[in-house]
Design a protein around this motif. Structure first.
Motif, PDB file in Angstrom:
ATOM      1  N   SER A 163      17.027  -3.047 -21.305  1.00  0.00           N
ATOM      2  CA  SER A 163      16.383  -2.480 -20.112  1.00  0.00           C
ATOM      3  C   SER A 163      15.293  -3.428 -19.615  1.00  0.00           C
ATOM      4  O   SER A 163      14.617  -4.084 -20.413  1.00  0.00           O
ATOM      5  CB  SER A 163      15.785  -1.101 -20.408  1.00  0.00           C
ATOM      6  N   LEU A 164      15.155  -3.505 -18.306  1.00  0.00           N
ATOM      7  CA  LEU A 164      14.132  -4.346 -17.685  1.00  0.00           C
ATOM      8  C   LEU A 164      12.859  -3.523 -17.525  1.00  0.00           C
ATOM      9  O   LEU A 164      12.868  -2.470 -16.894  1.00  0.00           O
ATOM     10  CB  LEU A 164      14.617  -4.849 -16.330  1.00  0.00           C
ATOM     11  N   LYS A 165      11.757  -4.019 -18.082  1.00  0.00           N
ATOM     12  CA  LYS A 165      10.469  -3.357 -17.943  1.00  0.00           C
ATOM     13  C   LYS A 165       9.590  -4.194 -17.014  1.00  0.00           C
ATOM     14  O   LYS A 165       9.121  -5.274 -17.386  1.00  0.00           O
ATOM     15  CB  LYS A 165       9.794  -3.174 -19.302  1.00  0.00           C
ATOM     16  N   ILE A 166       9.394  -3.700 -15.818  1.00  0.00           N
ATOM     17  CA  ILE A 166       8.636  -4.428 -14.803  1.00  0.00           C
ATOM     18  C   ILE A 166       7.144  -4.169 -14.979  1.00  0.00           C
ATOM     19  O   ILE A 166       6.694  -3.022 -14.952  1.00  0.00           O
ATOM     20  CB  ILE A 166       9.096  -4.021 -13.390  1.00  0.00           C
ATOM     21  N   LYS A 167       6.399  -5.258 -15.166  1.00  0.00           N
ATOM     22  CA  LYS A 167       4.944  -5.146 -15.319  1.00  0.00           C
ATOM     23  C   LYS A 167       4.272  -6.025 -14.264  1.00  0.00           C
ATOM     24  O   LYS A 167       4.632  -5.920 -13.088  1.00  0.00           O
ATOM     25  CB  LYS A 167       4.555  -5.486 -16.750  1.00  0.00           C
ATOM     26  N   ASP A 168       3.376  -6.918 -14.672  1.00  0.00           N
ATOM     27  CA  ASP A 168       2.594  -7.625 -13.647  1.00  0.00           C
ATOM     28  C   ASP A 168       2.640  -9.143 -13.726  1.00  0.00           C
ATOM     29  O   ASP A 168       1.802  -9.816 -13.129  1.00  0.00           O
ATOM     30  CB  ASP A 168       1.125  -7.185 -13.740  1.00  0.00           C
ATOM     31  N   SER A 169       3.613  -9.709 -14.443  1.00  0.00           N
ATOM     32  CA  SER A 169       3.604 -11.164 -14.646  1.00  0.00           C
ATOM     33  C   SER A 169       4.534 -11.927 -13.708  1.00  0.00           C
ATOM     34  O   SER A 169       4.679 -13.142 -13.832  1.00  0.00           O
ATOM     35  CB  SER A 169       3.977 -11.482 -16.101  1.00  0.00           C
ATOM     36  N   VAL A 170       5.167 -11.213 -12.770  1.00  0.00           N
ATOM     37  CA  VAL A 170       6.072 -11.856 -11.816  1.00  0.00           C
ATOM     38  C   VAL A 170       5.549 -11.642 -10.397  1.00  0.00           C
ATOM     39  O   VAL A 170       5.322 -10.503  -9.975  1.00  0.00           O
ATOM     40  CB  VAL A 170       7.508 -11.311 -11.951  1.00  0.00           C
TER      41      VAL A 170
END
Length: 338
Positions: free
Chosen positions: A326-333
């Motif tokens: 699963s892709l966990k979207i946070k703040d590094s992109v």
């Protein structure tokens, strides 16, 4: 020193023969038609005398010692340490103990550990293989030792394995970067010979190809922090450097972050970072790292279940299990389209 109680002491106290006591203490009362009254009396006296069975002697008689060998590439790697912890807890549920070996990513050490554990008459083996050589694993199978590979595996080997769908996970991570407007992406890979790494490279390249992007970089050769650090330092020296880096493990990502700090690179303003593998500490990094999360808990539980189906039920089926990530979207992109 207090003398340890044995079955002779129980026989003397109870008045029953040593043979009868032995059969009761070894769980064979029903087989030999020993009455419930006799069984209860012997067990009561055994408890009063604080009797503890000699498991070593029992294992010699039964040809089993209720131990499982677990060999992993490195206990220093948080991902492998988590796997070891979960597998150990699952094995305990079957009233077995775990013997853990750390191969230190050395195939020579791994071969030696498999041989040593085999000689100790272990009941089963769970292994995360570190190299391309599988002869020692095949030898364990020939000796009748049930084997399950976890995370890393051999596609051509007739042995059960449980892993993530690494192709799908890498594809998903790469596609997310593309959707954020990144058209020049570098991936820092791990051990090039390992099946998960090969599948991740394939997923990375396929996602780029599907979006008609030909400008990318594949570099690195180890799932270590040092590899992430060195490759990131080199990437940052390029005149035309990528807008995003895809680290193939959390240890590689840690190396990336170290290089960013030394070069005064701000994440994600100057460059974006996404990593394969999740870990609670990724949430405490500033900013938290977007990542591909593997179902580690499920992987471990399924692997142990497969192993004990073989041990207890004599099931010899070859199980090949790949689980969704699963892709966990946070703040590094960074979104470059805004």
């Amino acid at each position: 020193m207090e003398q340890k109680t044995n079955i002779i002491d129980i026989a003397n106290r109870s008045g029953f023969s040593i043979t009868t006591v032995s059969r009761v203490m070894n769980g064979q009362a029903t087989k030999y038609r020993i009455s419930e009254a006799t069984k209860k009396k012997i067990q009561t006296i055994a408890n009063e005398l604080n009797y503890k069975p000699n498991e070593f002697a029992r294992s010699l008689r039964m040809g089993k010692n209720k131990t499982i060998a677990l060999i992993i590439p490195s206990l220093r790697n948080p991902f492998f340490a988590e796997i070891a912890s979960i597998i150990n807890l699952e094995i305990k549920k079957y009233d077995y103990i775990t013997l853990i070996g750390d191969s230190n990513d050395s195939i020579e050490t791994e071969i030696k550990e498999v041989s040593q554990f085999s000689s100790k008459n272990v009941d089963g083996l769970i292994i995360i293989p570190c190299g391309q050589n599988s002869e020692h694993i095949e030898q364990a199978l020939k000796e009748g030792i049930p084997v399950v590979c976890v995370d890393r595996y051999f596609e051509e080997l007739d042995v059960s394995f449980v892993s993530s769908d690494n192709f799908e996970g890498a594809y998903s991570a790469t596609e997310y970067l593309i959707q954020q407007g990144h058209e020049f992406i570098a991936c820092i890979q791990g051990a090039t010979h390992s099946t998960p790494n090969k599948q991740r490279v394939n997923g990375f390249i396929k996602a780029l190809s599907d979006h008609n992007i030909n400008n990318y970089k594949v570099t690195g050769d180890d799932f270590s922090e040092q590899n992430g650090y060195i490759e990131t330092k080199l990437i940052l020296q390029q005149k035309n450097r990528p807008s995003a880096i895809f680290a193939f493990s959390n240890t590689i990502a840690m190396g990336c972050l170290k290089a960013f700090k030394e070069e005064n690179i701000k994440l994600p303003d100057d460059i974006s970072l996404i990593t394969f593998d999740d870990n609670p500490y990724l949430n405490y990094i500033d900013p938290p790292l977007t990542c591909i999360s593997q179902p580690v808990d499920d992987i471990c539980k399924i692997a142990v279940k497969i192993l004990f189906s073989n041990i207890l039920n004599k099931e010899n089926s070859n199980n090949r299990v790949l689980l969704k990530t699963s892709l966990k979207i946070k703040d590094s992109v960074k979104n470059l389209l805004i």
